[in-house]
Design a protein around this motif. Structure first.
Motif, PDB file in Angstrom:
ATOM      1  N   LYS A 242       0.836  -1.202   0.000  1.00 50.15           N
ATOM      2  CA  LYS A 242       0.000   0.000   0.000  1.00 50.15           C
ATOM      3  C   LYS A 242       0.869   1.250   0.000  1.00 50.15           C
ATOM      4  CE  LYS A 242      -2.986   2.688   3.073  1.00 50.15           C
ATOM      5  NZ  LYS A 242      -3.628   2.748   4.411  1.00 50.15           N
ATOM      6  N   TYR A 243       1.911   1.239   0.814  1.00 50.98           N
ATOM      7  CA  TYR A 243       2.820   2.380   0.888  1.00 50.98           C
ATOM      8  C   TYR A 243       3.522   2.591  -0.449  1.00 50.98           C
ATOM      9  CZ  TYR A 243       6.556   5.392   2.715  1.00 50.98           C
ATOM     10  OH  TYR A 243       7.413   6.444   2.925  1.00 50.98           O
ATOM     11  N   ILE A 244       3.992   1.518  -1.065  1.00 45.25           N
ATOM     12  CA  ILE A 244       4.675   1.622  -2.357  1.00 45.25           C
ATOM     13  C   ILE A 244       3.736   2.181  -3.421  1.00 45.25           C
ATOM     14  CG2 ILE A 244       5.742   0.294  -4.225  1.00 45.25           C
ATOM     15  CD1 ILE A 244       6.835  -1.618  -2.096  1.00 45.25           C
ATOM     16  N   ASN A 245       2.532   1.659  -3.486  1.00 48.93           N
ATOM     17  CA  ASN A 245       1.577   2.114  -4.500  1.00 48.93           C
ATOM     18  C   ASN A 245       1.186   3.579  -4.309  1.00 48.93           C
ATOM     19  OD1 ASN A 245       1.519  -0.458  -5.666  1.00 48.93           O
ATOM     20  ND2 ASN A 245      -0.205  -1.129  -4.414  1.00 48.93           N
ATOM     21  N   THR A 246       1.236   4.042  -3.059  1.00 42.51           N
ATOM     22  CA  THR A 246       0.826   5.420  -2.780  1.00 42.51           C
ATOM     23  C   THR A 246       1.915   6.416  -3.122  1.00 42.51           C
ATOM     24  OG1 THR A 246      -0.624   4.666  -0.992  1.00 42.51           O
ATOM     25  CG2 THR A 246       0.020   7.000  -0.977  1.00 42.51           C
ATOM     26  N   TRP A 247       3.164   6.111  -2.767  1.00 40.23           N
ATOM     27  CA  TRP A 247       4.228   7.112  -2.844  1.00 40.23           C
ATOM     28  C   TRP A 247       5.259   6.875  -3.940  1.00 40.23           C
ATOM     29  CZ3 TRP A 247       2.744  11.182  -0.474  1.00 40.23           C
ATOM     30  CH2 TRP A 247       1.960  11.081   0.688  1.00 40.23           C
ATOM     31  N   TYR A 248       5.365   5.674  -4.458  1.00 43.26           N
ATOM     32  CA  TYR A 248       6.337   5.405  -5.523  1.00 43.26           C
ATOM     33  C   TYR A 248       5.712   5.775  -6.869  1.00 43.26           C
ATOM     34  CZ  TYR A 248       9.841   3.077  -2.620  1.00 43.26           C
ATOM     35  OH  TYR A 248      10.834   2.809  -1.700  1.00 43.26           O
ATOM     36  N   ARG A 249       5.599   7.072  -7.113  1.00 39.99           N
ATOM     37  CA  ARG A 249       5.016   7.593  -8.338  1.00 39.99           C
ATOM     38  C   ARG A 249       6.100   8.268  -9.179  1.00 39.99           C
ATOM     39  NH1 ARG A 249       0.977  10.176  -4.953  1.00 39.99           N
ATOM     40  NH2 ARG A 249       1.553  12.158  -5.929  1.00 39.99           N
ATOM     41  N   PRO A 250       5.951   8.314 -10.485  1.00 36.37           N
ATOM     42  CA  PRO A 250       7.037   8.832 -11.340  1.00 36.37           C
ATOM     43  C   PRO A 250       7.412  10.277 -11.034  1.00 36.37           C
ATOM     44  CG  PRO A 250       4.999   8.532 -12.596  1.00 36.37           C
ATOM     45  CD  PRO A 250       4.808   7.846 -11.284  1.00 36.37           C
ATOM     46  N   GLU A 251       6.444  11.126 -10.709  1.00 38.92           N
ATOM     47  CA  GLU A 251       6.762  12.526 -10.426  1.00 38.92           C
ATOM     48  C   GLU A 251       7.514  12.696  -9.122  1.00 38.92           C
ATOM     49  OE1 GLU A 251       2.488  11.834  -8.939  1.00 38.92           O
ATOM     50  OE2 GLU A 251       3.745  11.251 -10.660  1.00 38.92           O
ATOM     51  N   ARG A 252       7.653  11.633  -8.329  1.00 42.08           N
ATOM     52  CA  ARG A 252       8.373  11.676  -7.059  1.00 42.08           C
ATOM     53  C   ARG A 252       9.735  10.971  -7.159  1.00 42.08           C
ATOM     54  NH1 ARG A 252       4.551  13.110  -3.213  1.00 42.08           N
ATOM     55  NH2 ARG A 252       5.953  12.516  -1.524  1.00 42.08           N
ATOM     56  N   ILE A 253      10.176  10.619  -8.367  1.00 42.14           N
ATOM     57  CA  ILE A 253      11.400   9.844  -8.558  1.00 42.14           C
ATOM     58  C   ILE A 253      12.441  10.685  -9.292  1.00 42.14           C
ATOM     59  CG2 ILE A 253      12.407   7.857  -9.766  1.00 42.14           C
ATOM     60  CD1 ILE A 253       9.847   6.331  -9.231  1.00 42.14           C
ATOM     61  N   VAL A 254      13.687  10.618  -8.806  1.00 39.59           N
ATOM     62  CA  VAL A 254      14.830  11.242  -9.470  1.00 39.59           C
ATOM     63  C   VAL A 254      15.883  10.163  -9.710  1.00 39.59           C
ATOM     64  CG1 VAL A 254      16.721  12.897  -9.270  1.00 39.59           C
ATOM     65  CG2 VAL A 254      14.439  13.516  -8.447  1.00 39.59           C
ATOM     66  N   VAL A 255      16.332  10.032 -10.945  1.00 46.88           N
ATOM     67  CA  VAL A 255      17.436   9.140 -11.289  1.00 46.88           C
ATOM     68  C   VAL A 255      18.673  10.005 -11.454  1.00 46.88           C
ATOM     69  CG1 VAL A 255      18.360   7.493 -12.956  1.00 46.88           C
ATOM     70  CG2 VAL A 255      15.911   7.484 -12.412  1.00 46.88           C
ATOM     71  N   SER A 256      19.714   9.705 -10.711  1.00 46.59           N
ATOM     72  CA  SER A 256      20.927  10.523 -10.701  1.00 46.59           C
ATOM     73  C   SER A 256      22.134   9.654 -11.047  1.00 46.59           C
ATOM     74  CB  SER A 256      21.121  11.164  -9.322  1.00 46.59           C
ATOM     75  OG  SER A 256      22.329  11.881  -9.246  1.00 46.59           O
TER      76      SER A 256
END
Length: 571
Positions: A242-256
């Motif tokens: 549930k936590y992953i589905n809620t917060w692991y969204r593309p607009e919240r991800i940075v690839v560095s």
């Protein structure tokens, strides 16, 4: 200055705070002049036409930030994933994926999930068994790690450049397709239980956590980094998913990535993250909105000493986090005293609401923390080790009953904590509190006992050197890039950072000290403006802390008040 203090100082200029068992805190890195002289200029500085990103088959927005030696480029994919790179020279590269998640986003049903989630990283996925995952990691070589903080979950690796595609594929798999089996969860319950037990056995490790819990009672930054013991047994795989589905969204991800070609990393990111569906329009992860706060605020412990008005300056031209997607931090303050007569020393933390990473005064506050410095009564000190800081000179060198005394500064995207921690022999608790209050008050003036120009210059030089030396590590450079893009939306050049440190004056230091210790930060954040006191050991002498402070105030004739309600906690 010790390595621990150096890392702590560096952490407060840029937004990094996480559990003590993780890797070194990063800042910004560049080659020094001697290194540059040993290379041909075209080895590490690209021509202007090379700096501009090539037209990609994927519609994306690319921005470029450069300084004298390193070019930082940021591209946003159509679904909101951001890609940030610095193509610095070296024999190995570093890669990281940063998710805007962490303990501040947890609720009653997911409390402690981020702690367990970082332990479940690089385990089995829907595409790999745990054995296959381990085999692929060994084939890729390098080092991998995952760590969680209050505001970010970070997947990082140091590897050879040619292995970057394989490693990003592994990271994407563990982020997007974790299996989260019952067997793996049970293993982490056991290991996390040992970690929690270790933390509680060491006051210097658990009290900073309790400080946050008291300072932000029942909200956001007050959520524990460590999974509560009672939640270990009740946590389920469904809670984690549930936590992953809620917060692991593309607009919240940075690839560095550092030491890699930008266009190549963009293409790889599009391959492995480009099909993620955003729940909001691309770009909505960042905005210009700030947390709304009350126009009025309660007076803090130093209110009557420093007055009611305070600066409300904020950084200009920098994107703020979008608070529509989360609850703003609400500073409450308070007191928690743990009576524990098994401890050889009594440990005490006195904190106030500090500044967010977006505040213009963050550089002055970081300089103030280094100027106050401190450490333990035993230190292998010497030139450059902080032995001339205020808490060494005024406290540790004068009172043999004080075991340690040092300043702290925890900085977050919309709030912060600043203060002094100390430990003393049992029976000296009230005197320790008096010494801490005196040292805080002395920083609010430039006259007798106040901030001198010489010690300010020393603190600024140490802060700049700490920043630059820490950034010589490529892993440090990586995390700095990823977290800055995650928090600011762009990379702040090192020259700009050092320039802002250099511009700090004694008047700035006094103003910021009055702003923080006077509770004036609350005019911007809507916090309580009250002091936070946390202690463990023989704390019975501090019961009724407001009376203790009133006694100190009367003795020192400082003229401020304290209205916090003390509490007691039996371990």
């Amino acid at each position: 200055m010790s390595k621990q203090l150096s890392s702590a100082i560096a952490r407060h200029v840029l937004p990094f705070t996480r559990r003590a068992n993780n890797i070194t805190m990063p800042l910004i890195s560049r080659m020094n002049k001697h290194q540059q002289a040993s290379l041909q200029s075209d080895d590490f500085i690209k021509a202007p036409e090379q700096v501009v990103a090539k037209n990609s088959i994927h519609p994306a927005t690319t921005t470029t930030t450069s300084n004298s030696s390193i070019v930082s480029k940021v591209t946003k994919l159509p679904n909101g994933v951001r890609v940030a790179t610095e193509d610095s020279q070296g024999h190995f590269a570093s890669l990281g994926v940063y998710v805007d998640a962490g303990s501040r986003y947890e609720d009653d049903t997911t409390r402690g999930v981020s702690h367990i989630l970082d332990r479940l990283a690089f385990k089995s996925t829907k595409n790999r068994t745990s054995e296959a995952m381990m085999a692929d990691l060994e084939a890729a070589g390098g080092n991998v790690m995952c760590s969680s903080s209050r505001e970010s979950i970070m997947y990082q690796s140091a590897l050879l450049p040619q292995d970057l595609p394989q490693m990003l594929a592994i990271m994407a798999d563990t982020i997007r397709n974790p299996a989260v089996t019952e067997e793996e969860l049970e293993e982490q319950r056991v290991s996390a239980g040992h970690e929690i037990q270790e933390y509680w056995s060491k006051p210097e490790m658990i009290l900073p956590e309790l400080l946050h819990t008291v300072a932000y009672k029942d909200n956001t930054l007050g959520n524990p980094l460590l999974c509560p013991v009672e939640n270990l047994e009740t946590m389920t795989t469904e809670n984690i998913k549930k936590y992953i589905n809620t917060w692991y969204r593309p607009e919240r991800i940075v690839v560095s990535a550092v030491g890699a070609d930008h266009d190549k990393v963009v293409d790889l990111t599009h391959k492995y993250f480009g099909d993620m569906k955003s729940l909001a329009p691309a770009g909505s992860g960042l905005g210009s909105e700030e947390a709304s706060g009350s126009e009025s605020h309660k007076g803090g412990i130093f209110k009557s000493l420093f007055g009611k008005s305070g600066s409300t300056s904020t950084a200009s031209g920098i994107l703020k986090p979008d608070f529509n997607s989360r609850q703003p931090a609400k500073y409450t303050g308070g007191t928690l005293l743990i009576e524990d007569d098994t401890q050889p020393f009594t440990h005490l933390f006195v904190g106030f609401e500090g500044l967010s990473i977006h505040d213009d005064d963050i550089y002055a506050l970081a300089t103030l923390q280094l100027l106050m410095g401190g450490g333990s009564s035993f230190s292998a000190g010497g030139p450059g080790k902080g032995m001339y800081s205020r808490l060494f000179s005024n406290v540790l060198n004068h009172y043999n009953w004080i075991e340690s005394c040092m300043s702290f500064n925890h900085c977050y995207s919309d709030s912060g904590l600043f203060g002094i921690s100390g430990s003393c022999y049992p029976g000296y608790e009230t005197m320790l509190l008096e010494v801490i209050v005196r040292e805080l008050e002395l920083t609010t003036r430039t006259g007798k006992g106040g901030i001198a120009q010489g010690e300010l210059d020393r603190a600024k030089n140490q802060l700049r050197s700490s920043v630059l030396m820490n950034l010589e590590s490529k892993m440090v450079q990586l995390e700095d890039l990823g977290r800055q893009v995650q928090v600011h939306g762009a990379k702040v050049p090192v020259e700009e950072l050092c320039s802002k440190i250099e511009k700090v004056t004694r008047q700035d230091m006094v103003r910021v000290a009055r702003r923080v210790f006077g509770g004036q930060v609350a005019s911007l954040t809507g916090g309580s403006g009250e002091v936070t006191i946390v202690g463990q050991g023989l704390t019975k002498n501090l019961q009724g802390a407001e009376k203790v402070l009133e006694k100190i105030v009367k003795k020192k004739e400082l003229g401020f008040s304290y209205s916090g309600q003390p509490g007691k906690c039996e371990k």
